[in-house]
Scaffold this motif. Structure first.
Motif, short mmCIF file in Angstrom:
data_model
loop_
_atom_site.label_atom_id
_atom_site.label_comp_id
_atom_site.label_asym_id
_atom_site.label_seq_id
_atom_site.Cartn_x
_atom_site.Cartn_y
_atom_site.Cartn_z
N ALA A 252 45.17 69.91 28.93
CA ALA A 252 44.64 68.82 28.12
C ALA A 252 43.20 68.51 28.50
O ALA A 252 42.33 68.29 27.65
N LEU A 253 42.93 68.49 29.79
CA LEU A 253 41.56 68.20 30.24
C LEU A 253 40.60 69.27 29.75
O LEU A 253 39.48 68.97 29.33
N ARG A 254 41.04 70.52 29.79
CA ARG A 254 40.17 71.59 29.32
C ARG A 254 39.95 71.50 27.81
O ARG A 254 38.84 71.72 27.33
N LYS A 255 41.00 71.16 27.08
CA LYS A 255 40.86 71.05 25.62
C LYS A 255 39.87 69.96 25.24
O LYS A 255 39.25 70.02 24.17
N LEU A 256 39.73 68.96 26.09
CA LEU A 256 38.80 67.88 25.77
C LEU A 256 37.36 68.38 25.72
O LEU A 256 36.50 67.73 25.13
N GLU A 257 37.12 69.54 26.33
CA GLU A 257 35.76 70.07 26.28
C GLU A 257 35.27 70.25 24.86
O GLU A 257 34.09 70.14 24.57
N TRP A 258 36.20 70.63 23.97
CA TRP A 258 35.75 70.87 22.59
C TRP A 258 36.24 69.81 21.61
O TRP A 258 36.23 70.02 20.40
N ALA A 259 36.68 68.67 22.17
CA ALA A 259 37.03 67.57 21.28
C ALA A 259 35.81 67.18 20.46
O ALA A 259 34.69 67.13 20.97
N ALA A 260 36.04 66.94 19.20
CA ALA A 260 34.90 66.62 18.33
C ALA A 260 34.33 65.25 18.67
O ALA A 260 33.13 65.05 18.66
N ALA B 56 28.04 75.61 19.04
CA ALA B 56 27.85 76.44 20.23
C ALA B 56 28.07 75.61 21.49
O ALA B 56 28.77 76.02 22.43
N ARG B 57 27.48 74.43 21.51
CA ARG B 57 27.67 73.56 22.68
C ARG B 57 29.14 73.18 22.83
O ARG B 57 29.70 73.19 23.93
N ARG B 58 29.73 72.83 21.69
CA ARG B 58 31.11 72.34 21.74
C ARG B 58 32.07 73.40 22.29
O ARG B 58 32.91 73.10 23.13
N PHE B 59 31.93 74.61 21.82
CA PHE B 59 32.90 75.63 22.21
C PHE B 59 32.43 76.50 23.36
O PHE B 59 33.16 77.35 23.84
N GLY B 60 31.19 76.29 23.80
CA GLY B 60 30.74 76.99 24.98
C GLY B 60 30.09 78.34 24.72
O GLY B 60 30.06 79.19 25.63
N TYR B 61 29.57 78.56 23.53
CA TYR B 61 28.81 79.79 23.29
C TYR B 61 27.46 79.69 24.00
O TYR B 61 26.86 78.62 24.08
#
Lengths: 391, 391, 391, 391
Positions: A21-29, D53-58
């Protein structure tokens, strides 16, 4: 965004779910103002913990939770350890100035849960109990409908949480079957979820009657001293009555947390095995006259609606996929952590949407009452201690 | 075939269902050795009773049940009157040498039910209590599967009977809401069905805890002194535990008698609103090796089966329609009467397939225990009187 | 009430269903002004026919349908014989001044159906084709909702009728598998129901494409020269498109006549295996503002409603049981005969609620077009003959 | 583990799903020997692409897909752009020595798909078409059961893919409604999934008949020149027949990809809206004698099993959560990418579990045949070109 260092206790089932869950938050909109930084993960088995650290991206692994408490880079401790390891690390973390998330049940009994709550609250930490079902979109929709009055006054709540993993008498003993480590069996493990939802959706239980059963007392690895199943009746302070059940010996029920709420205006029902759905019955207008009238449907077409809770106007899903593209169980933890990080970062409240440690404690009071009722055969009135009770 | 004259007490809901069932037996393919002759029907309203007599083909109508008892042409009295009119006519009929079917609940409480049972049994009559759910093919299939051991030892039984007709506070008082006439509310009316199925499928309840609630105490026409709803936990003599519920205030639940049974090998579930179906979970063999093996399915395809109980090898349906052509609620009474007429004509037993008055009495003991448990807040052990008890 | 003598052709599956329906009308609460008198039943096997006569209460049995035509006591002939025996007796009955009900499909092809329709219509008889699904309460509710505009303009209709009785290649040949006797296989038997519902709910099919298949060409007893299954696309005159299917080789599908209708405002779906239910999706109002507003539910709770069609305000059920007490397949014939007797006795129209012979003929045109489309691989436009066509 | 640089074309719906899947692979328990490195993402809107790119880490963003082709750090190009941008970048990537994943439909028609397939195959790239439904555990279980013979020979396949987003005539035109950009409407978008599953589960379609419809020809933003819906019949080379449908104007059907397969031994059914379930009907043994026998259940308990596909012995779930903890739509892409990375890294085959570009091409032949059949009203035989066809 500002970072908050996270220390994770446990890398098994719940530790894994939390880490993902913590990792998924990286790409939370919609980024919470705090972003988690995975600092350390802790477990008893060094090699396995190292492996988990690499897998989920923690900066380091440890076999001693005190390392995490001592680490100034950690601002949030998530305790996903066994029930018997909830109190000490959680309290120590809060006293060390960290915010805390503790998996359910908060303590092995109400006294322990009360101790955790009060110590942590006095330490000034933001605290959250891991009742993740509150963060299922369908459950949150249920809660919203009830809060908005769509169901009227609630009269019944019935819930059950059925699993089947102990059907086989050859299933071995684990800490979950050891009273000293777990506190109780199905009651604390499954029942705490059921009780938390009862409180979340309807209000405070006022009294219970109950019974428990242990069907397989000896298993490979030792004696079982916790319940395999419990059944209870409940009366709520606001007047509703209902039943609460849990079992680990129900063949075919893989993970059936199911509840139904009946009010004066409508009803709703949920089953975790179909977690993206909510069944909702609402009053329909009487037919407006003869056939061919302007409002032809109405009562004639009344029935439980199968609401597929996957629209962007549904709870937590504003940034999710188009309608009909459903989510999975693990996503509930993403919404849970997002909520917690907002509370820490923005000063919003954990409750009433999320469960804080007072919720965790109150849940334990109900579970204790169920255990006492089962033991004594007598209805137990439930009273809840305040933060400053000197009981 | 030999005829047996039938006298029907009541022409409302149940009297109508019974009358239709008797008429349907005229064209049953497998004729019981006794054929019913509709001699007389009795009701309080003379004109309405005359109308019912004409409609269903009774030879005469009466406003006094004593007429039926006195009529030598009548060999079977079916008592579909209100609960308060169960004891006297039923006992009188048996003492007059007639066989008797009495609608559930047998008495308004256990004492009355015991009196009815013992008086009728001593009179030598064949007696049957109107627990028609036993005669649903899906329920009978459930009973057969359990009796055959397909589910192993039973560990859980949970059942609920939910209706919605009292949701509206403007719904008026009827005899069903009057304690003197009905004995109890949802408990005796709906709960007796639930308890009878518990006994039929699992065995004797040994103890209960419970609560009841009356949500609307005043209705047009007077005071309500019976329960709108009840909730109970139950322990069975053979070791299973579970919950029993009933409510008349559950919006959207029109007539939901639903139960689930979990055993050591399998589970099954039923919902009267889908009365032609039974959900059955049975153990599947492990997969027999690699893909492409001889037994490719198995565990991977395990799940609850939706059994459409409409085949000629299913209970009661040997002479029914082709598969998938389902039956209706009223057909349960056809099977019930067919069973009773065989018992009378051929000397077969009413039980254990059907419920006799001992079953009716024992059910009342459980309902009484639920009421006592709710009143006292204390678990009630249940003991059952024998035919010759001098309690 | 005035009586009408009924002569029944056939005592098998449909003859039995019709006979039972006629008997059930004896106790219908709302008596049609005409009451059926069961005068004679006819079948090829004398002993079996005698037995059926006794069972269902016919005054006499016959092995020659001409006896029924010649009997002045008979005012209504119901033809439940095999398809190849529809035309001659039905036409003869009408010419003898009797009203007629003919089982579906009306003829073995459109020409035969046209001949039956026109001959009977010219003879002045009231005529009805036995499309009993129109008399399922859930189907009638669907029809009413569509007619009232609740679904808007219809854009899609998809239906299938699946059975499994020919899955087993050892299932023997019957008249239903003989082209000369039956006309076609799944197409005429199952497809005619599907087509009739398409016409009833949406309107006239304008064109079809199709294919058929015979999977088991040789069975015990002989060669199979009809289709086991068919699949078709359909375009309706009013613009909708969809699919129509039927099969007798679908394991697990006992009698699944299922359809779905999608319109510009809503959708509905039906499955005969759950014949007391209709799934209905209607537009819900947008939420009226913030939480706590007056109309809290709405879009958020939109979904298909499971309508349990068992209320007294539902079609045909005004005199039926309380809500949630469901009916069975055979009850559709009761409503069908009640409708027909009103048409005969009161001069009301068979259509559009019921299917008359023009409907039977038009259905045959569609089935013929499906067969032609399958044979030629070419889309078939469908044109319908009028009563006075000289084609 | 060895890294492979990924270049992503598109950051909208599918680009997002692909990116998330690649990130989730970081914590997959069973690491493919190749690990993805997110090198670059490409889109038309510079700011939005930077944000993605920022969001998903590209590592970087680009507005020109040629940048990705030119980048030697990129070994895999995933093309999630609109249909009209599938051919050129995909072919260019392969010719530049990169492996390729292209979203479905592969081309806007069969010719374009053939060109893509043959050019890419000749370039020696590993290629995969984005038919992600193959990677739903329930679908993979269906495929395995069929491949293992559990259903016997397949006789019927019926599938539909229904959505509702174009019900509202005010929904504006997008590239998906523009024939030049999309190729077709519901047919290519939804129908390609349906056709791919037909091929995956049953085999090659041999012939189709069909029709299409455009219900709303003018929408805000312009003219619609693609189909809103299609309906087709299909015959498979191995003998089965069935129907295929798709629609974007089905109220209440949010994302209902549903199919049913009937074989000579069993049936199965799937509905994407309940993506963790598979309905399976398998033959049950006849009852082994009298009640009380060793095998008491059997035929009497036959029915469709609701298989909750969430066990670790189910496809793709060996490392997933405990039974009953279900997954979401986006997880299908994780399994899809894991499969692709194994194919690239370990030299395993993309097919038959995954769809390669030959599958993408063959799917397009079927879709083209459906379009031609609809246009001409004539059944279309389908022939498939080989890699070296000079058609």
């Amino acid at each position: 965004p500002v970072e908050i260092g996270v220390g994770m206790i446990g890398h098994g089932f719940i530790g894994r779910a939390h880490s993902i869950a913590l990792r998924k938050l990286e790409w939370a909109a919609t980024v919470p103002s705090l972003r988690p930084r995975l600092v350390a993960i802790c477990g008893r088995d060094g090699a396995a913990t190292e492996s988990a650290a690499r897998r989920f991206g923690y900066e380091r692994a440890s076999t001693d939770w005190r390392d995490l408490i001592a680490d100034p880079a950690i601002g949030l401790v998530s305790n996903g350890g066994p029930n018997g390891l909830h109190a000490e690390p959680t309290i120590a973390a809060a006293r060390a100035g960290k915010h805390v998330l503790c998996e359910k049940p908060l303590g092995r009994d109400a006294d322990e849960a009360y101790e955790i709550w009060t110590a942590v609250a006095r330490a000034g930490a933001v605290h959250m109990a891991g009742f993740n079902f509150r963060f299922f979109p369908a459950v949150a929709l249920a809660q919203r409908l009830i809060a908005d009055g769509a169901l009227g006054e609630i009269r019944h709540f019935r819930a059950r949480y059925l699993q089947s993993w102990l059907v086989d008498p050859a299933a071995p003993v684990t800490w979950r079957l050891d009273g000293a480590a777990a506190g109780s069996g199905a009651l604390g493990d499954l029942g705490s979820h059921v009780v938390d939802l009862a409180r979340h959706l309807v209000g405070e239980p006022a009294a219970v009657t109950a019974r428990t059963a242990t069907f397989v007392g000896e298993r490979p690895g030792g004696h079982v001293d916790v319940d395999d199943a419990f059944a209870a009746t409940v009366a709520f302070e606001q007047g509703a009555i209902g039943t609460l059940e849990g079992s680990r010996v129900a063949p075919g029920r893989k993970n059936q947390l199911a509840f139904e709420v009946n009010g004066t205006r409508g009803s709703l029902a949920f089953d975790q095995e179909r977690m993206n759905e909510l069944q909702v019955h609402l009053p329909e207008a009487p037919e407006a006259g003869e056939h061919g009238s302007a409002a032809p449907a109405g009562m004639a077409a009344a029935g439980f609606r199968r609401v597929l809770v996957s629209e962007q106007h549904h709870p937590f899903l504003a940034q999710s996929w188009p309608a009909g593209h459903t989510i999975g169980w693990e996503d509930s933890f993403v919404f849970e952590f997002e909520h917690l990080l907002r509370a820490i970062g923005d000063g919003t409240q954990v409750g009433p949407l999320g469960a804080d440690f007072e919720d965790g404690y109150r849940c334990a009071e109900v579970c204790d009452a169920i255990a006492r009722a089962a033991r004594t055969g007598t209805e137990q009135q439930i009273s809840y201690r305040d933060l400053d009770d000197h009981t």
